[in-house]
Each structure stands twice: as structure tokens, then as C-alpha cells.
Design a protein around this motif. Structure first.
Motif, mmCIF file in Angstrom:
data_model
loop_
_atom_site.group_PDB
_atom_site.id
_atom_site.type_symbol
_atom_site.label_atom_id
_atom_site.label_comp_id
_atom_site.label_asym_id
_atom_site.label_seq_id
_atom_site.Cartn_x
_atom_site.Cartn_y
_atom_site.Cartn_z
ATOM 1 N N ASP A 270 0.816 -1.219 0.000
ATOM 2 C CA ASP A 270 0.000 0.000 0.000
ATOM 3 C C ASP A 270 0.850 1.271 0.000
ATOM 4 O OD1 ASP A 270 -2.289 -1.546 0.067
ATOM 5 O OD2 ASP A 270 -2.436 -1.506 2.265
ATOM 6 N N MET A 271 2.130 1.114 0.262
ATOM 7 C CA MET A 271 3.008 2.284 0.361
ATOM 8 C C MET A 271 3.951 2.408 -0.832
ATOM 9 S SD MET A 271 5.473 3.413 3.580
ATOM 10 C CE MET A 271 4.112 3.181 4.724
ATOM 11 N N TYR A 272 4.410 1.241 -1.355
ATOM 12 C CA TYR A 272 5.402 1.255 -2.435
ATOM 13 C C TYR A 272 4.868 0.491 -3.647
ATOM 14 C CZ TYR A 272 8.589 2.795 1.230
ATOM 15 O OH TYR A 272 9.185 3.490 2.247
ATOM 16 N N SER A 273 4.906 1.132 -4.798
ATOM 17 C CA SER A 273 4.467 0.497 -6.044
ATOM 18 C C SER A 273 5.539 -0.474 -6.531
ATOM 19 C CB SER A 273 4.237 1.557 -7.109
ATOM 20 O OG SER A 273 5.481 2.150 -7.510
ATOM 21 N N PRO A 274 5.204 -1.376 -7.441
ATOM 22 C CA PRO A 274 6.237 -2.247 -8.024
ATOM 23 C C PRO A 274 7.376 -1.461 -8.664
ATOM 24 C CG PRO A 274 4.064 -3.102 -8.539
ATOM 25 C CD PRO A 274 3.860 -1.747 -7.901
ATOM 26 N N TRP A 275 7.066 -0.321 -9.258
ATOM 27 C CA TRP A 275 8.097 0.506 -9.880
ATOM 28 C C TRP A 275 9.045 1.065 -8.817
ATOM 29 C CZ3 TRP A 275 9.407 5.757 -9.595
ATOM 30 C CH2 TRP A 275 10.305 6.221 -10.574
ATOM 31 N N GLU A 276 8.482 1.584 -7.714
ATOM 32 C CA GLU A 276 9.335 2.092 -6.638
ATOM 33 C C GLU A 276 10.176 0.970 -6.048
ATOM 34 O OE1 GLU A 276 7.056 5.691 -4.426
ATOM 35 O OE2 GLU A 276 5.973 3.778 -4.476
ATOM 36 N N SER A 277 9.576 -0.213 -5.918
ATOM 37 C CA SER A 277 10.291 -1.352 -5.349
ATOM 38 C C SER A 277 11.428 -1.816 -6.247
ATOM 39 C CB SER A 277 9.313 -2.508 -5.109
ATOM 40 O OG SER A 277 9.883 -3.518 -4.335
ATOM 41 N N ALA A 278 11.292 -1.609 -7.557
ATOM 42 C CA ALA A 278 12.359 -1.985 -8.479
ATOM 43 C C ALA A 278 13.562 -1.064 -8.350
ATOM 44 C CB ALA A 278 11.848 -1.961 -9.916
ATOM 45 N N LEU A 279 13.342 0.185 -7.986
ATOM 46 C CA LEU A 279 14.418 1.179 -7.943
ATOM 47 C C LEU A 279 14.937 1.467 -6.542
ATOM 48 C CD1 LEU A 279 13.024 3.688 -10.567
ATOM 49 C CD2 LEU A 279 15.156 2.422 -10.749
ATOM 50 N N LEU A 280 14.175 1.086 -5.528
ATOM 51 C CA LEU A 280 14.527 1.414 -4.155
ATOM 52 C C LEU A 280 14.716 0.143 -3.333
ATOM 53 C CD1 LEU A 280 11.972 4.302 -3.447
ATOM 54 C CD2 LEU A 280 14.427 4.550 -3.943
ATOM 55 N N PRO A 281 15.515 0.245 -2.249
ATOM 56 C CA PRO A 281 16.327 1.408 -1.884
ATOM 57 C C PRO A 281 17.650 1.404 -2.623
ATOM 58 C CG PRO A 281 16.625 -0.273 -0.248
ATOM 59 C CD PRO A 281 15.630 -0.821 -1.243
ATOM 60 N N SER A 282 18.372 2.480 -2.488
ATOM 61 C CA SER A 282 19.642 2.636 -3.178
ATOM 62 C C SER A 282 20.694 1.664 -2.664
ATOM 63 C CB SER A 282 20.141 4.063 -2.973
ATOM 64 O OG SER A 282 21.447 4.222 -3.473
ATOM 65 N N GLU A 283 21.617 1.318 -3.567
ATOM 66 C CA GLU A 283 22.857 0.665 -3.168
ATOM 67 C C GLU A 283 23.822 1.796 -2.805
ATOM 68 O OE1 GLU A 283 21.795 -2.235 -3.056
ATOM 69 O OE2 GLU A 283 22.037 -3.407 -4.895
ATOM 70 N N GLU A 284 24.206 1.893 -1.531
ATOM 71 C CA GLU A 284 24.892 3.078 -1.014
ATOM 72 C C GLU A 284 26.420 2.921 -1.037
ATOM 73 O OE1 GLU A 284 22.922 4.872 2.556
ATOM 74 O OE2 GLU A 284 21.720 3.039 2.450
ATOM 75 N N PHE A 285 27.077 3.935 -1.560
ATOM 76 C CA PHE A 285 28.545 3.998 -1.642
ATOM 77 C C PHE A 285 29.031 4.847 -0.467
ATOM 78 C CE2 PHE A 285 32.146 4.629 -5.026
ATOM 79 C CZ PHE A 285 33.082 4.171 -4.103
ATOM 80 N N PHE A 286 29.663 4.171 0.514
ATOM 81 C CA PHE A 286 30.105 4.845 1.731
ATOM 82 C C PHE A 286 31.624 4.980 1.801
ATOM 83 C CE2 PHE A 286 26.138 2.918 3.539
ATOM 84 C CZ PHE A 286 25.568 4.061 4.065
ATOM 85 N N ARG A 287 32.060 6.080 2.372
ATOM 86 C CA ARG A 287 33.391 6.133 2.981
ATOM 87 C C ARG A 287 33.177 5.728 4.433
ATOM 88 N NH1 ARG A 287 38.480 10.179 3.059
ATOM 89 N NH2 ARG A 287 39.125 9.800 5.204
#
Length: 594
Positions: A270-287
Motif C-alpha cells: 500500500d506504500m510502495y508500487s512495483p516501480w518504486e520497489s524496483a528502484l529502491l532502496p539505493s545501493e549506497e557507496f560509503f566512505r
């Protein structure tokens, strides 16, 4: 003691590597390297910027993970699981400098826990590598290709929080300049829920898993038989799962690219569409500086908004943001589910200057992006300056999958996995399906490299379905597939299994909410191709009827109807692609021939 054999071998196979072994690399770094082997006519199937070529070093050694290249140009690779003789390490040597490995040796005799053997690094004369539960090392031998002596145990995982499961168990490693080795301990589950991966289940707060997981631990690189509990120092926390990790020598700092959480649409539809789920969450590049908190499991990064947001398991509503004074933001965020599996900061001189000090990232590729194309399956590049990205991420090498659109992970011919730099500055890449290795070289004139080459790669970034952000409607693969599948189902299947997929309750079994449909895809494809007869039990009810073979259906029709039943009647399983059907059909035909 070893001067003559070392000189004889390394000069013939790789004169630059020989001189590097003597500490003279910097004296020759400005000279053009005329000793590079020719690239393959098709670059081994890779799409590269202008001026780059690739040669396939070896076509198949087994399911490869990470690799490293020593100063003689020899390649060492870690297999995901040991071979039939219990050997999980591979050494490759090119004796005539044609770019092809002509010596291949499997080795390694050590206890192996799990099936996620990963790391392969050389440090202070030792070859370090990991299984899912252990980090080992073997002493390198300058006279021989294969290290000698027994594997020494450096770190053993004592499996804290095992009662919560253990999902992210890979053990990449990195070394600083003070004798330390860094080992991630991935989260036991997805997002620290009380009931792991159950839709709507709340997250545990505080998260008990963070005591022993979801972070980076530091150990002494030269001490044997260490455990996390007795010897490990928690260097950083709030980092869910790491496979891509390297110590940046220029910055004297640790960098990682994190795997983000999964299935936001499935757990919070109910909160995230299939499209949002395909793109989120980010793969995060950390120092990763000492003491940082990356935010897992409480927060995720939305790269489209540039915001760190509270996860719904902890009351998030897609608006509540993290406090940047308490939670570390990433240097940049890649789209979701790319699966970053190795990281390399380029320190060589062979490539054009813009690649110097920048970061290469191997994206192994997604598994859960449906109904949109799977994404990743390429090697990216991030330009760096002063320890930070100096521009957006780019595509460096693509074409591994050998497909225009990847419906399912198994469709990809290759998935890039490991990265290493050779002594002459060549970039080596492994893939995990068959164990192919590429050597990427720059053979053009550095002064000619410029905007045109980058524009070609930018176009690929914006148009290839495995790289670009999908369009919410146009790139939804199931729209046409489900419509075609429904027509085929109603024509050939509905008479017995009924239009609602519930069967007739006596003779013909249901297709709704049964593992026969939502489980193993190969089994399902075989049933439709071969037909089935004899007793079976479906959802606790016994059936004994004949299902005729439907091998007259095309690969496309069969894929669409199987996708339809796996997505209908209350089912929610991944799609079936025509390529998967084709492979099973060919394998069955080959068995009949034999």
C-alpha cells in the motif's frame, strides 16, 4: 635464492611485472606499454569505451567470486564452492603473453563453511581468501605458481544471532596500512523484523542484531585463530550487507558499496508500487570512517530524492528523514538491486588520466526487479577527486549478460563479480556463472580519449534496460506477457484447472497458492512440456489424472502462460522467460537423443 627462476619466468611472461617486483614500476609508468596482448575481435562480448580492448583470459573455471593479480601477472581466484576434489582456489598463468591462460591449477585444502566463498587478496606475501565462515591465508611462493604449506585460519565466524537466520554471510576483506584486516558481518535478515521478511511485520527497536552484525569489524591481519567475540573490534555499524569493499590507499580510508534491503512492494504494497520497489532502496557507496553509523535497519537511502528515509518497519511514511548529524549519508547512491559485488580504486597508469584514482564497481545484477527488467550486470565507474565522487557514475563495461532485456537472473550468460588490477594497469574481471575472466586494456592514444567515448557510454546508460531507470508503464514486462498468457491459459488450461485456477476439487488440481506452481520453475516447465500422469498431492489433496504434453506451444507462449499462472489466482512468483523454456526444452531433447 630465487633470483634466476623469478627473472627467467617473469621477464618472458611480463617484463613490466618483473620490473615491478624489483620496485621499478614508477620509473616506467610513463612509458607506453608495447607488451599488451591483442584483444579478442569481439572484446569477449563486452561493450567498452573507445580505445579499450578486452581479451578472454580463460572461458570457464567454475563459479568464480573474487580474484587478485600478483606482480608477476599471475591470477588467483576464489570459487564460490570447492570443486569435486575439495579445492576452492584457482591459479592462472599466461606463459607466452598472448593474454590467454595456458597454465591452470586448482588448489586449496581447508574446511569450507557455507557456499559464499568470496575474498581473494594478496597482503604482505600471503594469499588471503575467505569462505562463508572463515578467513584463511597461505604463504606465497616466489618460485611456484601455487602457494605452499597449509592454509592458516585468521578469523572464524562464531555465528552470533544465528537464531534469527543468517542471510548475508559473504566475507570480503580489506587491509589498511597498519596491519589490520577488515571483515563485514552482514545482517542475519532483511531489515531486523521480529518475523523476518513477513509483510507488515514491525522492526525490532533497538535492533539486537547490531551487536554482532550489520557492520564492519577490524582484526589483526597476522594473528591466527581469531573470533569476532574475543578479538574483533566493531569499526562501523548500520551497514546491512557488503561484498564490495576496498581500502583506498590515497585517502588511507575504507570504502564500501552496500546492498540495500529487498521487496518494498511485497512487504508494504500500500506504500510502495512495483516501480518504486524496483528502484529502491539505493545501493549506497560509503566512505567508512571509524565509528560511523550507516543507518541500517532504521533508514534507507532514496537516490531519486537524495534523502535518507525512515523504513516503514519503524514507522516511516516516505517523508521522515534521518538526522545527518547522527546517520552517515552515502557519497552517492546507485539504483536499487544492482548488487555491487566488488570495488577497485584504479591506481595504474595504463588507462586515460580521468580513470586515475576513480572507483570501478562490479554490479552482479538484480534478482527481484520484476515486473521490470533485471538490472545491473555491468561494471560501472565513479570519477573521484579528493576522496569524493567528482561526477555521476558511468558505465564502463557492459554486455556480460548477452541479452537486451533480462527477464530473470538465470537468463544472463554472465554476471560480473570480481575486479583486480594487473601490474601493467590492466583491469581483470571475473563472472560467476561459468568463471570466465576478462582482461581489459587501453590500446588507444591517451590524448585521443575524450567526450565522444564517454557520450557513447552515457547513451548506453540511458537506453539499456539493464542499466536505465525503467519507465513505469512502457518497461513493465508483465503487461503484454500476462495478457498473452491469459489467452493461452483460457484456450488450453482453463477447461481442467478452471478459469479461477482452483481446479474442480476432485480430478484436476488447483493452480492457486501451491508450490507446484510458485516453486521450482524448471519442474513446472518440464511438467508442461512433457505432461504428467500418476498420483500427486496438491495442497493436501490426492489427484491421479493425465495431463497431456504441451510441447507444441512455442517458447514464448509457454513462458507467457506460466508467467500468467505464477502471477494469478493469488500467486505472486517471478516470471518465466522464453529463454528458460528454450534451455529446458533443449536439455530434455538432448536426454532423449542420448
Amino acid at each position: 635464492m630465487y633470483w634466476k627462476p623469478l627473472q627467467k619466468f617473469t621477464y618472458r611472461a611480463n617484463p613490466i611485472g618483473w620490473l615491478c617486483s624489483l620496485g621499478l614500476c614508477m620509473l616506467l609508468s610513463c612509458a607506453p606499454d608495447s607488451n599488451l596482448p591483442p584483444g579478442d575481435p569481439d572484446n569477449g562480448g563486452l561493450f567498452l569505451p573507445d580505445g579499450f580492448q578486452a581479451v578472454v583470459v580463460i572461458d570457464s573455471v567454475g563459479r568464480a567470486r573474487h580474484l587478485t593479480v600478483d606482480q608477476k601477472g599471475d591470477i588467483y581466484m576464489k570459487l564460490r564452492v570447492p570443486n569435486s576434489e575439495g579445492q576452492g582456489l584457482v591459479a592462472l598463468r599466461d606463459t607466452n603473453n598472448d593474454g590467454k591462460a595456458d597454465v591452470v591449477e586448482y588448489f586449496g585444502d581447508y574446511p569450507d563453511t557455507g557456499n559464499y566463498g568470496t575474498a581473494m587478496r594478496i597482503y604482505n606475501g600471503y594469499l588471503y581468501f575467505s569462505t562463508a565462515g572463515e578467513v584463511y591465508r597461505m604463504k606465497m611462493d616466489m618460485d611456484n605458481l601455487v602457494p605452499t604449506g597449509d592454509a592458516e585460519l585468521i578469523v572464524k565466524d562464531d555465528y552470533k544471532n544465528a537464531e534469527h537466520g543468517y542471510e548475508h554471510i559473504a566475507k570480503p576483506i580489506a587491509f589498511d596500512n597498519e596491519g589490520h584486516i577488515y571483515v563485514p558481518y552482514g545482517s542475519p535478515g532483511d531489515v531486523c523484523q521480529e518475523f523476518n521478511r513477513r509483510p507488515g511485520a514491525p522492526g525490532m527497536d533497538p535492533c539486537p542484531q547490531l551487536e554482532w552484525h550489520g557492520g564492519i569489524w577490524r582484526f589483526d591481519a597476522n594473528t591466527l585463530n581469531q573470533t569476532q567475540q574475543e578479538h574483533g573490534y566493531r569499526y562501523a555499524t548500520g551497514i546491512r550487507s557488503v561484498v564490495a569493499m576496498e581500502w583506498n590507499q590515497e585517502e588511507n580510508a575504507l570504502y564500501v558499496v552496500q546492498h540495500g534491503r529487498d521487496n518494498m512492494n511485497r512487504t508494504w504494497p500500500d506504500m510502495y508500487s512495483p516501480w518504486e520497489s524496483a528502484l529502491l532502496p539505493s545501493e549506497e557507496f560509503f566512505r567508512v570512517d571509524e565509528g560511523i553509523d550507516g543507518g541500517w535497519p532504521y533508514y534507507y537511502y532514496d537516490q531519486m530524492q537524495g534523502k535518507k528515509l525512515l523504513n516503514p518497519e519503524y514507522g516511516g511514511d516516505k517523508k521522515i528523514e534521518a538526522d545527518p548529524a547522527k546517520i552517515t549519508y552515502p557519497l552517492l547512491g546507485f539504483p536499487g538491486h544492482f548488487a555491487p559485488n566488488d570495488l577497485l580504486f584504479y591506481r595504474g597508469n595504463q588507462f586515460p588520466d580521468r580513470y586515475k584514482s576513480g572507483a570501478f564497481v562490479a554490479f552482479h545484477g538484480s534478482t527481484i526487479r520484476g515486473p521490470y527488467p533485471q538490472a545491473g550486470y555491468f561494471v560501472g565507474f565513479v570519477p573521484f577527486k579528493d576522496g569524493k565522487p567528482s561526477g555521476p557514475w558511468e558505465v564502463f563495461a557492459d554486455g556480460f549478460a548477452q541479452l537486451d532485456t533480462i527477464v530473470n537472473t538465470g537468463d544472463a550468460a554472465a554476471r560480473p563479480m570480481g575486479l583486480s588490477m594487473g601490474p601493467d594497469g590492466s583491469l581483470y574481471i571475473t563472472e560467476s556463472v561459468q568463471g570466465k575472466v576478462w582482461r581489459v586494456m587501453y590500446t588507444g592514444k591517451k590524448g585521443d580519449f575524450g567526450p565522444a567515448a564517454l557520450a557513447k557510454m552515457e547513451e548506453r546508460k540511458n537506453t539499456r534496460t539493464n542499466i536505465k531507470d525503467p519507465h513505469p508503464e512502457k518497461d513493465n514486462l508483465e503487461v503484454g506477457l500476462l495478457e498473452a498468457g491469459a489467452k493461452t491459459y483460457n484456450l488450453y488450461c482453463a477447461t481442467c484447472h478452471q478459469r479461477d485456477g482452483k481446479g474442480d476439487g476432485t480430478r484436476f488440481p488447483p493452480l492457486a497458492e501451491t508450490d507446484w506452481v510458485t516453486g521450482n520453475k524448471r519442474r513446472l516447465i518440464e511438467i508442461v512440456l512433457n505432461g504428467m500422469e500418476g498420483p500427486i498431492t496438491v495442497n493436501g489433496v490426492n489427484y491421479n489424472q493425465i495431463m497431456p504434453a504441451h510441447n507444441f506451444l512455442s517458447d514464448e507462449d509457454l513462458a507467457s502462460v506460466l508467467t500468467y499462472i505464477r502471477k494469478s489466482f493469488g500467486n505472486n512468483a517471478v516470471s518465466v522467460s522464453p529463454l528458460e523454456v528454450k534451455r529446458v526444452r533443449e536439455e530434455l531433447a538432448a536426454k532423449e537423443t542420448n
